[in-house]
Write an enzyme that holds these catalytic residues in place. Structure first.
Site, mmCIF file in Angstrom:
data_model
loop_
_atom_site.group_PDB
_atom_site.id
_atom_site.type_symbol
_atom_site.label_atom_id
_atom_site.label_comp_id
_atom_site.label_asym_id
_atom_site.label_seq_id
_atom_site.Cartn_x
_atom_site.Cartn_y
_atom_site.Cartn_z
ATOM 1 N N THR A 143 -85.443 21.412 25.712
ATOM 2 C CA THR A 143 -85.672 21.349 27.162
ATOM 3 C C THR A 143 -86.040 22.728 27.698
ATOM 4 O O THR A 143 -86.652 22.828 28.758
ATOM 5 C CB THR A 143 -84.404 20.863 27.880
ATOM 6 O OG1 THR A 143 -83.289 21.591 27.364
ATOM 7 C CG2 THR A 143 -84.185 19.370 27.664
ATOM 8 N N ASP A 144 -85.687 23.792 26.969
ATOM 9 C CA ASP A 144 -85.883 25.153 27.512
ATOM 10 C C ASP A 144 -87.351 25.456 27.797
ATOM 11 O O ASP A 144 -87.692 25.893 28.901
ATOM 12 C CB ASP A 144 -85.247 26.222 26.599
ATOM 13 C CG ASP A 144 -85.756 26.219 25.170
ATOM 14 O OD1 ASP A 144 -86.431 25.243 24.763
ATOM 15 O OD2 ASP A 144 -85.475 27.191 24.441
ATOM 16 N N SER A 147 -75.677 47.987 8.654
ATOM 17 C CA SER A 147 -75.047 46.673 8.800
ATOM 18 C C SER A 147 -74.412 46.311 7.483
ATOM 19 O O SER A 147 -74.963 46.622 6.415
ATOM 20 C CB SER A 147 -76.092 45.614 9.169
ATOM 21 O OG SER A 147 -75.552 44.320 8.916
ATOM 22 N N GLY A 179 -78.587 33.080 10.537
ATOM 23 C CA GLY A 179 -79.637 32.114 10.246
ATOM 24 C C GLY A 179 -79.183 30.671 10.223
ATOM 25 O O GLY A 179 -79.901 29.802 9.730
ATOM 26 N N GLY A 207 -78.383 29.037 13.069
ATOM 27 C CA GLY A 207 -78.620 28.454 14.381
ATOM 28 C C GLY A 207 -77.499 28.739 15.364
ATOM 29 O O GLY A 207 -77.436 28.146 16.434
ATOM 30 N N SER A 227 -77.046 31.760 16.537
ATOM 31 C CA SER A 227 -77.570 32.904 17.270
ATOM 32 C C SER A 227 -76.934 34.249 16.938
ATOM 33 O O SER A 227 -76.520 35.006 17.807
ATOM 34 C CB SER A 227 -77.520 32.661 18.782
ATOM 35 O OG SER A 227 -78.609 33.339 19.366
ATOM 36 N N ASP A 242 -80.286 31.756 24.375
ATOM 37 C CA ASP A 242 -79.336 32.408 23.473
ATOM 38 C C ASP A 242 -78.749 33.661 24.101
ATOM 39 O O ASP A 242 -77.538 33.887 24.094
ATOM 40 C CB ASP A 242 -80.018 32.792 22.158
ATOM 41 C CG ASP A 242 -80.533 31.579 21.405
ATOM 42 O OD1 ASP A 242 -80.270 30.454 21.858
ATOM 43 O OD2 ASP A 242 -81.199 31.771 20.377
#
Ligand code: ADP
Ligand code: MG
Length: 385
Positions: free
Chosen positions: A37-38, A69, A124, A126, A128, A174
């Site tokens: 919808t975004d 990291s 990865g 989903g 975020s 996100d």
């Protein structure tokens, strides 16, 4: 200190032989409802997760940036020249350089810094992790530089880092969720106006939990399929004479569908229009404190993604069906599709049993075992100390 903050701190000490000036943390997020919808100018309802990415950081006097990291042994170093040219820093460090770039492009004097990053947000899947690293780095750099930027402007900056420096075309959801998220609430976001509203979503008070199931499904052509869905929606909006599908009211759906001549486009439009309405209905129920009652809307959202938008895969459908059969009030795929995660609304004390039922259904079908975790809405990005 939390384990993830301790890892960031230890990484900082080991890499730089000094103490960080502070620690900043940003969460991952999951979208409760409102899928695809975004980019149709519509509605989404994400919430921030208890899982966090932590950045330990301190100013570096020579105006350059070094980042480490725990995902990678090699630290990355860059200066203003690399930061000012989108794409010059690549790989994971581009998410950091992108934030520096977005801040500098907006006219802020970003201090040089040393950064060490640790994360509990799966990368990865989903959930975020990308917005989490952007938001945590943004908060760290703003604080270290004594820069005062209202929180309402943070999501756009982080989004620019991802869109224009990293080169990943994402919407504003996100970054909004991980920056503006509030404990015990979901974030109702109007993607056209970018207006936000905190909607009470107190799972603990209702004795409920959200189970997030990582489908572990291999992403199958997700980028191409995403682009195809977007195009289809744009074409349909044009054919219907509206700026975006958000402008088709649910009450006018049948009339709109009658004006479209191929059945695939009709199904795509039906998903977007009914999904926007399901977000609005979910918000209404949550405002009324009827948390359990949103279950059927979640499940209807899944059916719409499976049958009309055609973005689910067998692993995902299996997880949803198994969760529902094991007593979930509702379940749906969350995220762009073709893999990623499923969320299920369950009684808190049934979460383990539902997770076990999903794992058993996976084993029956010969799928790679799913990951499961129980989550509740947590707060957005913040300085830890
Ligand atoms: P998602 O946001 O769903 O986790 P993305 O593909 O959007 O998936 O973002 C994942 C990417 O973000 C990683 O491949 C990596 O480049 C970067 N990233 C996220 N978290 C970290 C981290 N803790 N350390 C380094 N890079 C990270
Ligand atoms: Mg991402």
């Amino acid at each position: 200190m939390s384990d993830v903050a301790a890892r960031a701190t230890a990484g900082f000490r080991q890499r730089y032989g000094a103490e960080p000036a502070g620690r900043w943390a940003a969460p991952g997020r999951v979208n409760l409802i409102g899928e695809h919808t975004d980019y149709n100018d519509g509605f989404v309802l994400p919430f921030a997760l208890p899982l966090r990415t932590v950045v330990a950081a301190a100013v570096r006097d020579d105006g350059r940036w070094s980042v480490w990291s725990e995902l990678d042994d090699e630290p990355v170093e860059f200066g203003p020249a690399e930061a000012d040219e989108p794409g010059r820093v690549d790989g994971w460090a581009a998410y950091v350089a992108g934030v520096v770039w977005a801040l500098r492009a907006a006219g802020h004097a970003v201090p040089g810094a040393r950064l060490a990053i640790a994360s509990d947000v799966p990368v990865g899947s989903g959930l975020s992790s990308s917005a989490a690293i952007e938001a945590a780095v943004l908060a760290a750099l703003l604080d270290l530089g004594g820069l005062d930027l209202p929180a309402g402007r943070w999501p756009r900056l982080a989004q620019r880092a991802e869109n224009d420096y990293v080169g990943a075309p994402t919407g504003i959801m996100d970054q909004s969720a991980v920056i503006r998220g509030r404990s015990g609430h979901a974030l109702f976001l109007d993607c056209r106006t970018e207006a936000i509203e905190q909607i009470p979503f107190d799972l603990d008070a209702a004795g409920l939990a959200v189970l997030v199931i990582d489908s572990r499904a291999p992403h199958r052509h997700a980028d191409g399929e995403y682009a195809a869905r977007r195009k289809s929606c744009e074409r349909a909006a044009k054919a219907l004479g509206v700026a975006a599908l958000r402008d088709v009211a649910a009450a006018d759906l049948d009339a709109a569908l009658a004006r479209l001549d191929d059945s695939e486009t009709r199904r795509r439009v039906r998903h977007v229009v009914t999904e926007d309405q399901r977000v609005l209905d979910t918000v209404e129920l949550l405002r009324a404190g009827r948390v359990r009652d949103i279950g059927p809307l979640l499940t209807a959202s899944h059916a719409s993604m499976r049958d009309d938008f055609e973005i689910t895969v067998p692993e995902i459908d299996t997880a949803v069906e198994a969760a529902l059969a094991a007593g979930a009030y509702g379940a749906r795929m969350t995220g762009g599709g073709f893999g990623g995660c499923v969320l299920a609304l369950v009684d808190a004390d049934a979460a383990d049993a539902v997770a076990a039922a999903v794992a058993a259904a996976y084993a029956d079908r010969g799928f790679t075992a799913p990951g499961t975790l129980t989550v509740r809405p947590a707060g957005g990005v913040a300085r830890l100390d």
